[in-house]
Design a protein around this motif. Structure first.
Motif, mmCIF file in Angstrom:
data_model
loop_
_atom_site.group_PDB
_atom_site.id
_atom_site.type_symbol
_atom_site.label_atom_id
_atom_site.label_comp_id
_atom_site.label_asym_id
_atom_site.label_seq_id
_atom_site.Cartn_x
_atom_site.Cartn_y
_atom_site.Cartn_z
ATOM 1 N N ILE A 40 -80.776 0.778 65.226
ATOM 2 C CA ILE A 40 -79.745 -0.205 65.570
ATOM 3 C C ILE A 40 -80.052 -0.771 66.946
ATOM 4 O O ILE A 40 -80.280 -0.024 67.903
ATOM 5 C CB ILE A 40 -78.334 0.431 65.564
ATOM 6 N N GLY A 41 -80.042 -2.091 67.009
ATOM 7 C CA GLY A 41 -80.213 -2.783 68.279
ATOM 8 C C GLY A 41 -78.884 -3.380 68.708
ATOM 9 O O GLY A 41 -78.267 -4.136 67.953
ATOM 10 N N ILE A 42 -78.416 -3.019 69.884
ATOM 11 C CA ILE A 42 -77.180 -3.571 70.433
ATOM 12 C C ILE A 42 -77.546 -4.819 71.239
ATOM 13 O O ILE A 42 -78.428 -4.777 72.089
ATOM 14 C CB ILE A 42 -76.462 -2.542 71.338
ATOM 15 N N VAL A 43 -76.854 -5.925 70.951
ATOM 16 C CA VAL A 43 -77.160 -7.208 71.569
ATOM 17 C C VAL A 43 -76.039 -7.566 72.552
ATOM 18 O O VAL A 43 -74.971 -8.011 72.126
ATOM 19 C CB VAL A 43 -77.309 -8.311 70.496
ATOM 20 N N PRO A 44 -76.255 -7.369 73.861
ATOM 21 C CA PRO A 44 -75.207 -7.682 74.830
ATOM 22 C C PRO A 44 -75.133 -9.154 75.217
ATOM 23 O O PRO A 44 -74.117 -9.601 75.737
ATOM 24 C CB PRO A 44 -75.589 -6.832 76.046
ATOM 25 N N SER A 45 -76.209 -9.915 74.968
ATOM 26 C CA SER A 45 -76.194 -11.322 75.382
ATOM 27 C C SER A 45 -77.379 -12.056 74.778
ATOM 28 O O SER A 45 -78.238 -11.465 74.128
ATOM 29 C CB SER A 45 -76.253 -11.431 76.912
ATOM 30 N N GLY A 46 -77.401 -13.335 75.031
ATOM 31 C CA GLY A 46 -78.493 -14.185 74.576
ATOM 32 C C GLY A 46 -78.114 -15.629 74.807
ATOM 33 O O GLY A 46 -77.020 -15.940 75.297
ATOM 34 N N THR A 47 -79.015 -16.511 74.451
ATOM 35 C CA THR A 47 -78.771 -17.947 74.584
ATOM 36 C C THR A 47 -79.318 -18.660 73.360
ATOM 37 O O THR A 47 -80.190 -18.146 72.657
ATOM 38 C CB THR A 47 -79.459 -18.528 75.837
ATOM 39 N N PHE A 48 -78.807 -19.852 73.125
ATOM 40 C CA PHE A 48 -79.352 -20.729 72.091
ATOM 41 C C PHE A 48 -79.261 -22.154 72.613
ATOM 42 O O PHE A 48 -78.334 -22.511 73.332
ATOM 43 C CB PHE A 48 -78.626 -20.555 70.746
ATOM 44 N N ALA A 49 -80.261 -22.962 72.273
ATOM 45 C CA ALA A 49 -80.286 -24.344 72.766
ATOM 46 C C ALA A 49 -81.029 -25.224 71.778
ATOM 47 O O ALA A 49 -82.124 -24.894 71.326
ATOM 48 C CB ALA A 49 -80.961 -24.405 74.135
ATOM 49 N N GLY A 50 -80.391 -26.328 71.449
ATOM 50 C CA GLY A 50 -80.970 -27.336 70.574
ATOM 51 C C GLY A 50 -80.318 -28.671 70.855
ATOM 52 O O GLY A 50 -79.416 -28.765 71.691
ATOM 53 N N GLU A 51 -80.756 -29.712 70.165
ATOM 54 C CA GLU A 51 -80.213 -31.060 70.387
ATOM 55 C C GLU A 51 -78.736 -31.170 70.058
ATOM 56 O O GLU A 51 -78.000 -31.877 70.725
ATOM 57 C CB GLU A 51 -80.960 -32.076 69.513
ATOM 58 N N ARG A 76 -85.755 -29.628 60.055
ATOM 59 C CA ARG A 76 -85.715 -30.150 61.422
ATOM 60 C C ARG A 76 -85.208 -29.053 62.341
ATOM 61 O O ARG A 76 -84.414 -28.193 61.922
ATOM 62 C CB ARG A 76 -84.881 -31.405 61.526
ATOM 63 N N PRO A 77 -85.658 -29.065 63.589
ATOM 64 C CA PRO A 77 -85.234 -28.016 64.525
ATOM 65 C C PRO A 77 -83.721 -27.995 64.683
ATOM 66 O O PRO A 77 -83.070 -29.042 64.793
ATOM 67 C CB PRO A 77 -85.915 -28.406 65.832
ATOM 68 N N LEU A 78 -83.163 -26.797 64.680
ATOM 69 C CA LEU A 78 -81.732 -26.612 64.911
ATOM 70 C C LEU A 78 -81.513 -26.098 66.334
ATOM 71 O O LEU A 78 -80.794 -26.705 67.111
ATOM 72 C CB LEU A 78 -81.158 -25.644 63.880
ATOM 73 N N PHE A 79 -82.162 -24.977 66.673
ATOM 74 C CA PHE A 79 -82.115 -24.465 68.048
ATOM 75 C C PHE A 79 -83.126 -23.342 68.219
ATOM 76 O O PHE A 79 -83.665 -22.824 67.251
ATOM 77 C CB PHE A 79 -80.716 -23.995 68.461
ATOM 78 N N VAL A 80 -83.348 -22.984 69.467
ATOM 79 C CA VAL A 80 -84.123 -21.791 69.802
ATOM 80 C C VAL A 80 -83.114 -20.741 70.240
ATOM 81 O O VAL A 80 -82.227 -21.019 71.061
ATOM 82 C CB VAL A 80 -85.147 -22.072 70.926
ATOM 83 N N LEU A 81 -83.222 -19.563 69.675
ATOM 84 C CA LEU A 81 -82.301 -18.461 69.939
ATOM 85 C C LEU A 81 -83.068 -17.339 70.621
ATOM 86 O O LEU A 81 -84.097 -16.891 70.118
ATOM 87 C CB LEU A 81 -81.713 -17.953 68.616
ATOM 88 N N ARG A 82 -82.584 -16.906 71.777
ATOM 89 C CA ARG A 82 -83.168 -15.768 72.500
ATOM 90 C C ARG A 82 -82.103 -14.690 72.615
ATOM 91 O O ARG A 82 -80.997 -14.959 73.074
ATOM 92 C CB ARG A 82 -83.620 -16.181 73.897
ATOM 93 N N LEU A 83 -82.447 -13.483 72.190
ATOM 94 C CA LEU A 83 -81.502 -12.370 72.236
ATOM 95 C C LEU A 83 -81.977 -11.303 73.207
ATOM 96 O O LEU A 83 -83.160 -10.946 73.204
ATOM 97 C CB LEU A 83 -81.341 -11.739 70.850
ATOM 98 N N ASP A 84 -81.062 -10.806 74.016
ATOM 99 C CA ASP A 84 -81.323 -9.631 74.846
ATOM 100 C C ASP A 84 -80.874 -8.436 74.021
ATOM 101 O O ASP A 84 -79.749 -8.425 73.507
ATOM 102 C CB ASP A 84 -80.524 -9.697 76.146
ATOM 103 N N VAL A 85 -81.735 -7.447 73.889
ATOM 104 C CA VAL A 85 -81.408 -6.267 73.085
ATOM 105 C C VAL A 85 -81.625 -5.029 73.938
ATOM 106 O O VAL A 85 -82.661 -4.873 74.579
ATOM 107 C CB VAL A 85 -82.289 -6.195 71.814
#
Length: 164
Positions: free
Chosen positions: A44-55, A19-28
């Motif tokens: 190497i990818g440095i990840v300064p931010s992102g979002t995740f959203a699910g029920e 079942r869906p947990l969340f959608v994760l978007r990463l800024d790299v």
């Protein structure tokens, strides 16, 4: 001893359910290419931010996360990622995942150049693990998750599922 065929197994063992947990978007940030090391070819990818959203949970990815990539001789990219998720109610949840991305050489070259590529033309999968503190989100510690990814020029997006 013969190996049982799927149709000979109980229904619960014939298919994976999720079942869906969340959608994760990463800024790299732009990938740092280390190059050939005594071990693998490293990026190497440095990840300064992102979002995740699910029920059941949503929030932001905290600055300081990173994606250590190993580019193998067969052209596959192995991912080793560490993130800190901060839920909307302020709970910090460490998340790590391993993953693999591969496809035809021309498709992978287009991805590396930041070009738009149909996600159906390459394979991009992850297996997240969580370390939630006691409380509202500790159920995540007992979840096996899988994700299907797609790479945009500014970072990946994943559909993450809880395996039931």
């Amino acid at each position: 001893m013969a190996t049982p065929l799927f149709e000979d197994l109980p229904p619960a063992l014939q298919r994976v359910q999720a079942r869906p947990l969340f959608v994760l978007r990463l800024d790299v940030k732009p990938i740092v290419t280390v190059g050939d090391t005594p071990g693998p070819f490293r990026r190497i990818g440095i990840v300064p931010s992102g979002t995740f959203a699910g029920e059941r949970l949503a929030g932001a990815v905290l600055d300081g996360s990173s994606d250590w990539q190993t580019v193998r001789s067969d052209g596959s990219t192995m991912l080793d990622v560490r993130l800190v998720l901060r839920t909307g109610d302020g709970v910090a949840i460490p998340m790590s995942y391993r993953g693999i991305r591969h496809g035809p050489a021309d498709v992978m070259q287009r991805l590396d150049k930041g070009e738009a590529v149909d996600p159906a033309h390459y394979y991009f999968r992850i297996n997240p693990i969580f370390e939630a503190p006691k409380g509202r989100y500790e159920w995540l510690n007992r979840v096996l998750a899988v994700g299907i990814g797609h790479r945009f020029p500014d970072g990946p997006v994943y559909s993450v599922f809880e395996v039931l």
